[in-house]
Design an enzyme around this catalytic site. Structure first.
Site, PDB file in Angstrom:
ATOM      1  N   TYR A  59      33.774  68.672  50.199  1.00  0.00           N
ATOM      2  CA  TYR A  59      34.453  67.539  50.857  1.00  0.00           C
ATOM      3  C   TYR A  59      34.478  67.681  52.365  1.00  0.00           C
ATOM      4  O   TYR A  59      34.852  66.746  53.075  1.00  0.00           O
ATOM      5  CB  TYR A  59      35.879  67.372  50.316  1.00  0.00           C
ATOM      6  N   LYS A 104      34.161  77.805  38.654  1.00  0.00           N
ATOM      7  CA  LYS A 104      32.866  77.955  37.970  1.00  0.00           C
ATOM      8  C   LYS A 104      32.213  79.206  38.574  1.00  0.00           C
ATOM      9  O   LYS A 104      31.083  79.186  39.075  1.00  0.00           O
ATOM     10  CB  LYS A 104      32.037  76.681  38.202  1.00  0.00           C
ATOM     11  N   ASP A 160      34.273  74.203  33.131  1.00  0.00           N
ATOM     12  CA  ASP A 160      33.873  73.354  31.997  1.00  0.00           C
ATOM     13  C   ASP A 160      34.784  73.597  30.804  1.00  0.00           C
ATOM     14  O   ASP A 160      35.179  72.673  30.092  1.00  0.00           O
ATOM     15  CB  ASP A 160      32.387  73.546  31.621  1.00  0.00           C
ATOM     16  N   ASP A 187      39.284  67.154  41.721  1.00  0.00           N
ATOM     17  CA  ASP A 187      39.036  65.705  41.724  1.00  0.00           C
ATOM     18  C   ASP A 187      38.673  65.254  40.310  1.00  0.00           C
ATOM     19  O   ASP A 187      39.257  64.310  39.756  1.00  0.00           O
ATOM     20  CB  ASP A 187      37.895  65.412  42.716  1.00  0.00           C
TER      21      ASP A 187
HETATM   22  O1  LIG Z   1      37.993  59.216  49.009  1.00  0.00           O
HETATM   23  C1  LIG Z   1      37.446  58.695  48.057  1.00  0.00           C
HETATM   24  O2  LIG Z   1      36.857  57.617  48.140  1.00  0.00           O
HETATM   25  C2  LIG Z   1      37.512  59.333  46.702  1.00  0.00           C
HETATM   26  C3  LIG Z   1      38.518  60.423  46.646  1.00  0.00           C
HETATM   27  C4  LIG Z   1      38.893  60.794  45.284  1.00  0.00           C
HETATM   28  O3  LIG Z   1      38.255  60.494  44.300  1.00  0.00           O
HETATM   29  C5  LIG Z   1      40.110  61.560  45.091  1.00  0.00           C
HETATM   30  O4  LIG Z   1      40.700  62.037  46.041  1.00  0.00           O
HETATM   31  O5  LIG Z   1      40.516  61.727  43.931  1.00  0.00           O
HETATM   32 MG   LIG Z   2      39.113  61.236  42.460  1.00  0.00          MG
END
Ligand SMILES: O=C(O)CCC(=O)C(=O)O
Ligand SMILES: [Mg+2]
Ligand SMILES: NC(=O)C1=CN([C@@H]2O[C@H](COP(=O)(O)OP(=O)(O)OC[C@H]3O[C@@H](n4cnc5c(N)ncnc54)[C@H](OP(=O)(O)O)[C@@H]3O)[C@@H](O)[C@H]2O)C=CC1
Length: 474
Positions: free
Chosen positions: A160, A237, A338, A362
């Site tokens: 990210y 993982k 997983d 996420d």
């Molecule tokens: O920032 C985004 O567009 C997606 C972020 C995301 O999926 C989240 O933080 O769960």
């Molecule tokens: Mg998300």
């Protein structure tokens, strides 16, 4: 100070001391409405939060909302490409706690995520996403009530960070060439591997400091939970990504056993102690054989290492953790990513806090929300040491935008998390009870209505908010 926005005329600032918010009775709280279904969800949320605070504190407490802009609304007011104006950043920094609706991120090209940018700008390193079941919520799962987990997701690094190069870009090609010609051949463990010349490249940084501050927060949270939920599972993982995800696991255990030694036990330690409790005469080697099923096939060096591990655990913590004392400590274990996706479905009640890196968290938070009723029931908080922004797990759900249809539950519950963070527990409890009672009565939006048996007539987004508020009087 602000170019295009004005703070509300009344209200005071929230300040922070030692990472904790000091909240006046009339705090100013900035909010971002959000793109897509933000237009439906935010008004419903504001109405419920205001009604709960007024009711819980007899009008003695009140939030002064400060509208700030991001996403499409910001471009409308500030001009083309002004997706995250300085005004918004100044306001969130000044007032410390904010709440937001979802913001759009295009796939492939275009702007990078505004949601991620806010987390990085304010160093909101812990993304906290509780997934618990409200009685009566329909679910595709047989026993959704057994799931009660909190995803603690590292929120500032991993892929990210957004350091990547497009396939065919000049720097991307240079990087691949340096890696293929110099760096990979210079690393014996990589053998003759080569990166395809037509690859895009992304960087996945996982730091010790970033991992440990997340796990520290998760452990502190675990210590506040009822005894039976005092557990932190490090999700990774690490079998495949040894120096990023595997290191996250190792740094998590390191932090736990150094900073929380008196309060925690690792799963492996509990096996070693448990073996000695069952058989006080057990030898170090026999104990090592019991904790590592493949022990007899290991090299002598590896065997010696495990025997040493057993000896160290017995010598260092038997007096404080042995004879069953470890059963009262926070359990720290780890699971491969997983596997945890199937474990939360097949053995949901065995888990509590799931500490994850950014990408795993996420994925996992959407999956866990699905078990307890879907994304309409998935709240969240992004927490740092001097700022917090509350937002749902889900996105803008654009196909439902403007229809007064979508479930506002997850942003309302994010508001509940905000009230709890502010110490306004009575108002938070009122909403949780109201929401639970409304669901139990079958007064729900389309997403839950379509799963209910027998089916019920769905409420609109705004009607669901009203139904929750009506429960405050019951
Ligand atoms: O920032 C985004 O567009 C997606 C972020 C995301 O999926 C989240 O933080 O769960
Ligand atoms: Mg998300
Ligand atoms: N923090 C943030 O602001 C986030 C932003 N995003 C962004 O949102 C945009 C859209 O993403 P997308 O992949 O469609 O994912 P979304 O989470 O926005 O929506 C996917 C589906 O989930 C269900 N859903 C989502 N929210 C709700 C809700 N409140 N109530 C009931 N059901 C809900 C709907 O399913 P159904 O139609 O079956 O009912 C919806 O179509 C993207 O630009 C993405 O980057 C994504 C995640 C987080």
């Amino acid at each position: 100070m602000y170019e295009k926005i004005t703070p509300p005329p009344t209200g005071e600032k929230i300040t922070f001391q030692n990472g904790e918010p000091i909240v006046p009775d009339n705090p100013i709280v900035p909010f971002i409405r959000g793109d897509g279904t933000g237009i439906d969800i935010w008004p419903a949320t504001e109405k419920v939060l205001d009604a709960a605070v007024a009711r819980a504190y007899n009008e003695k407490r009140k939030i002064s909302w400060f509208k700030v802009y991001a996403g499409d609304e910001a471009c409308d007011l500030y001009g083309t490409y002004q997706y995250l104006p300085q005004d918004t950043l100044t306001a969130i920094k000044e007032y410390g706690i904010a709440i937001k609706g979802p913001l759009t991120t295009p796939v492939g090209g275009g702007i990078r995520s505004l949601n991620v940018a806010l987390r990085q700008i304010f160093d909101l390193y812990a993304c906290v996403r509780p997934c618990r079941y409200y009685a009566g919520t329909p679910s595709p799962h047989k026993s959704p009530d057994k799931l009660d987990v909190i995803v603690y997701r590292e929120n500032t690094e991993d892929i990210y960070l957004g350091i990547e190069w497009k396939q065919g870009s000049e720097i991307g090609e240079r990087l691949i060439s340096i890696l293929n010609k110099d760096l990979i051949p210079a690393t014996p463990e990589h053998g003759k591997k080569q990166i395809p010349l037509d690859a895009g490249i992304g960087i996945k940084p996982i730091s010790r400091s970033g991992s440990q501050r997340l796990v520290r927060r998760a452990l502190k949270h675990a210590l506040q939970l009822p005894k039976e939920k005092q557990q932190v599972t490090l999700v990774h993982k690490g079998n495949i990504m040894k120096y990023t995800e595997g290191a996250f696991r190792d740094w998590g255990y390191e932090l736990a056993t150094q900073e929380f030694r008196a309060e925690c036990v690792t799963e492996r330690e509990s096996w070693i102690l448990g073996n000695k409790e069952k058989n006080p005469q057990i030898s170090l080697e026999e104990n090592a054989r019991m904790i590592d099923p493949g022990f007899d096939n290991l090299t002598p060096e590896k065997k010696a290492q495990i025997v040493k591990e057993v000896e160290t655990v017995i010598n260092s913590i038997w007096s404080t953790h042995g004879d069953g004392q470890w059963k009262d400590k926070v359990m720290v274990n780890d699971r491969i990513a997983d596997s945890i996706f199937q474990q939360i479905q097949t053995r949901p009640d065995e888990y509590s806090i799931l500490a994850t890196m950014n990408l795993n968290g996420d994925y996992l938070s959407d999956a866990a929300a699905a078990i307890v009723g879907g994304l309409g029931m998935g709240p969240g908080a992004n927490i740092g040491d001097s700022c917090a922004i509350f937002e749902a797990t889900h996105g803008t759900a654009p196909k439902h935008a403007g229809l007064d249809k979508i479930n506002p539950g997850s942003v309302i519950l994010s508001g509940v998390m905000m009230l709890e963070y502010m110490g306004w527990q009575e108002a938070a409890d009122l909403i949780k009870r109201g929401l639970g009672a409304s669901i139990a009565d079958g007064k729900v939006t389309y997403d839950l209505a379509r799963l209910m048996e027998p089916p019920v007539e769905p409420l609109k987004c705004s009607e669901f908010a009203d139904a929750i508020i009506q429960q405050f009087n019951c």
